[in-house]
Scaffold this motif. Sequence first.
Motif, PDB file in Angstrom:
ATOM      1  N   ARG A  42      62.204  11.302   6.117  1.00  0.00           N
ATOM      2  CA  ARG A  42      62.937  12.560   6.051  1.00  0.00           C
ATOM      3  C   ARG A  42      61.939  13.701   5.875  1.00  0.00           C
ATOM      4  O   ARG A  42      60.774  13.483   5.584  1.00  0.00           O
ATOM      5  N   SER A  43      62.437  14.910   6.000  1.00  0.00           N
ATOM      6  CA  SER A  43      61.556  16.078   5.903  1.00  0.00           C
ATOM      7  C   SER A  43      61.222  16.387   4.445  1.00  0.00           C
ATOM      8  O   SER A  43      61.932  15.959   3.528  1.00  0.00           O
ATOM      9  N   PRO A  44      60.155  17.149   4.218  1.00  0.00           N
ATOM     10  CA  PRO A  44      59.827  17.559   2.851  1.00  0.00           C
ATOM     11  C   PRO A  44      60.958  18.367   2.206  1.00  0.00           C
ATOM     12  O   PRO A  44      61.223  18.216   1.020  1.00  0.00           O
ATOM     13  N   GLN A  45      61.640  19.213   2.991  1.00  0.00           N
ATOM     14  CA  GLN A  45      62.736  20.009   2.443  1.00  0.00           C
ATOM     15  C   GLN A  45      63.868  19.110   1.962  1.00  0.00           C
ATOM     16  O   GLN A  45      64.435  19.326   0.889  1.00  0.00           O
ATOM     17  N   VAL A  46      64.185  18.079   2.720  1.00  0.00           N
ATOM     18  CA  VAL A  46      65.235  17.140   2.306  1.00  0.00           C
ATOM     19  C   VAL A  46      64.790  16.386   1.052  1.00  0.00           C
ATOM     20  O   VAL A  46      65.590  16.157   0.142  1.00  0.00           O
ATOM     21  N   GLU A  47      63.520  16.063   0.963  1.00  0.00           N
ATOM     22  CA  GLU A  47      63.002  15.392  -0.243  1.00  0.00           C
ATOM     23  C   GLU A  47      63.125  16.297  -1.467  1.00  0.00           C
ATOM     24  O   GLU A  47      63.483  15.835  -2.561  1.00  0.00           O
ATOM     25  N   ILE A  48      62.851  17.578  -1.293  1.00  0.00           N
ATOM     26  CA  ILE A  48      63.017  18.535  -2.392  1.00  0.00           C
ATOM     27  C   ILE A  48      64.477  18.546  -2.838  1.00  0.00           C
ATOM     28  O   ILE A  48      64.772  18.472  -4.035  1.00  0.00           O
ATOM     29  N   ARG A  49      65.388  18.612  -1.899  1.00  0.00           N
ATOM     30  CA  ARG A  49      66.818  18.610  -2.232  1.00  0.00           C
ATOM     31  C   ARG A  49      67.225  17.315  -2.936  1.00  0.00           C
ATOM     32  O   ARG A  49      67.996  17.339  -3.890  1.00  0.00           O
ATOM     33  N   HIS A  50      66.720  16.181  -2.467  1.00  0.00           N
ATOM     34  CA  HIS A  50      67.043  14.906  -3.116  1.00  0.00           C
ATOM     35  C   HIS A  50      66.555  14.897  -4.573  1.00  0.00           C
ATOM     36  O   HIS A  50      67.255  14.403  -5.450  1.00  0.00           O
ATOM     37  N   ALA A  51      65.367  15.423  -4.809  1.00  0.00           N
ATOM     38  CA  ALA A  51      64.835  15.481  -6.173  1.00  0.00           C
ATOM     39  C   ALA A  51      65.695  16.396  -7.044  1.00  0.00           C
ATOM     40  O   ALA A  51      65.964  16.083  -8.209  1.00  0.00           O
ATOM     41  N   GLN A  52      66.142  17.519  -6.486  1.00  0.00           N
ATOM     42  CA  GLN A  52      67.014  18.421  -7.244  1.00  0.00           C
ATOM     43  C   GLN A  52      68.343  17.736  -7.570  1.00  0.00           C
ATOM     44  O   GLN A  52      68.828  17.822  -8.701  1.00  0.00           O
TER      45      GLN A  52
END
Length: 104
Positions: A42-52
């Motif tokens: 997945r993209s880094p942005q999606v990873e950021i959202r998953h962490a949030q």
Amino acid sequence: MAQALNLIRENACKGITVQGVAKAVHISRSLLEKRFRQYVGRSPQVEIRHAQVHRIKQLLAETEHSLAEIAEITGFEHPEYMSVVFKRLTSTTPSAYRRKSKAL
């Protein structure tokens, strides 16, 4: 990629951006995006959202903070947008998640 993942997980709720991650790991944004998709799926942005969302789940289950407080803690300017992101990734609302976690 391990360094980028750690950086995201530690700073997702502090407003980290994809550009900030790329700069911190000393590669271009396009190369970061390519490698993330290759190794993480997945993209880094999606990873950021998953962490949030992971942090939101913790706060919903373990605290009585309001959605506005949780939004602020997890880096969202508006609780409504946080709720939209949460529902998009979990298929449930924050309130329903909280009720379910409290019932367990």
